[in-house]
Design an enzyme around this catalytic site. Sequence first.
Site, PDB file in Angstrom:
ATOM      1  N   ILE A  70      31.517  39.615  44.058  1.00  0.00           N
ATOM      2  CA  ILE A  70      31.657  38.816  42.847  1.00  0.00           C
ATOM      3  C   ILE A  70      31.779  37.331  43.173  1.00  0.00           C
ATOM      4  O   ILE A  70      31.296  36.472  42.430  1.00  0.00           O
ATOM      5  CB  ILE A  70      32.860  39.302  41.999  1.00  0.00           C
ATOM      6  CG1 ILE A  70      32.759  38.776  40.558  1.00  0.00           C
ATOM      7  CG2 ILE A  70      34.178  38.893  42.625  1.00  0.00           C
ATOM      8  CD1 ILE A  70      31.646  39.400  39.784  1.00  0.00           C
ATOM      9  N   SER A 124      38.161  34.015  54.302  1.00  0.00           N
ATOM     10  CA  SER A 124      37.643  35.372  54.408  1.00  0.00           C
ATOM     11  C   SER A 124      38.016  35.934  55.770  1.00  0.00           C
ATOM     12  O   SER A 124      37.444  35.517  56.783  1.00  0.00           O
ATOM     13  CB  SER A 124      36.121  35.391  54.226  1.00  0.00           C
ATOM     14  OG  SER A 124      35.614  36.699  54.397  1.00  0.00           O
ATOM     15  N   LYS A 153      39.643  38.482  37.533  1.00  0.00           N
ATOM     16  CA  LYS A 153      40.268  39.629  36.865  1.00  0.00           C
ATOM     17  C   LYS A 153      40.223  40.860  37.758  1.00  0.00           C
ATOM     18  O   LYS A 153      39.310  40.983  38.569  1.00  0.00           O
ATOM     19  CB  LYS A 153      39.609  39.896  35.515  1.00  0.00           C
ATOM     20  CG  LYS A 153      38.165  40.420  35.609  1.00  0.00           C
ATOM     21  CD  LYS A 153      38.117  41.921  35.767  1.00  0.00           C
ATOM     22  CE  LYS A 153      36.759  42.414  36.124  1.00  0.00           C
ATOM     23  NZ  LYS A 153      36.736  43.850  36.462  1.00  0.00           N
ATOM     24  N   ASP A 196      39.544  48.983  36.187  1.00  0.00           N
ATOM     25  CA  ASP A 196      39.079  47.678  36.666  1.00  0.00           C
ATOM     26  C   ASP A 196      37.917  47.204  35.806  1.00  0.00           C
ATOM     27  O   ASP A 196      37.752  46.002  35.572  1.00  0.00           O
ATOM     28  CB  ASP A 196      38.645  47.777  38.136  1.00  0.00           C
ATOM     29  CG  ASP A 196      38.088  46.467  38.659  1.00  0.00           C
ATOM     30  OD1 ASP A 196      38.891  45.581  39.004  1.00  0.00           O
ATOM     31  OD2 ASP A 196      36.843  46.326  38.713  1.00  0.00           O
TER      32      ASP A 196
END
Length: 302
Positions: free
Chosen positions: A8, A30, A86, A164
Amino acid sequence: AIIGFGKIARSEHLPAIMDNPAFRLAAVVSPSGAEDAGVPVFASLAELLAAMPGGIDAVSLCTPPKVRHAIAAEAIAAGLAVLLEKPPAATLGELDDLTARAQAAGTCLYAAWHSQHAPAVAPAAALLAGESVTRLAIDWREDVRKWHPGQDWIWEPDGFGVLDTGVNALSIASAILPEPLFVREAELFVPADRQAPIAARLRFSGGADMAAWFDWREQGDEAWRITLETASGRRIALEDGGARLTVDGIARPLGPIAEYPAIYACFADLVPARAVAVDSQPMRILADAALIARRITVAAHP
């Protein structure tokens, strides 16, 4: 900086940041690396802050929910503006804590529910203002293997499972309904080899016609649909996750789908204002459902 450089972050956050003149991507965090990021990459936020003191003003947290609270708290303590992908945290308590931390520190915190920026949402909210909703049907179905390939974390207890995805629908409901939703009954359908649900049914206070169905076992096209009826006789439907709107059977013209650009346009206004913009209602609905849900074991996930 983007923290968590998965699917995402690459497909949605990165292009939205690059296209918004208010922002410049300075770094990526990361732990598994990100050779294609085009900016310095660090294993942790602490490492980034040590290497680039004063080098960033804001962070977008795109990690799995499980680790998000600790990283967000660290960012708030460092005086950074924080955007939360989210779902914004693993629990409602964590989200409440981050809200309190940001308010106390005078820093910006934004829970970015991308589906609330779908083109049908604002017009639907305007249509429903002052109305009494007599029927609500949320039908949210997709193939988990298409939308979450290889993402084992979503099947853990803190990965939310189908919720989710379902929380996208609940975030739309939170944005458009004139009254809050209260869960009356809930059923979670959990695969025998998993910890999180593959399907869920919620029933809300207000009558038998107030319900939601979420399912990750859909084999055909996605069904991301919310239909409503009001006491005045109005029929409203949001299709394709809020990309299309029909009122009394007639399609309404809408603008293009630009959810993540809209998120960053909003963030650009919130950052200099040091504003806290957190809609906790979608998380509250999930928490309420978890408290009262019947758990039903279904076939193992293939």
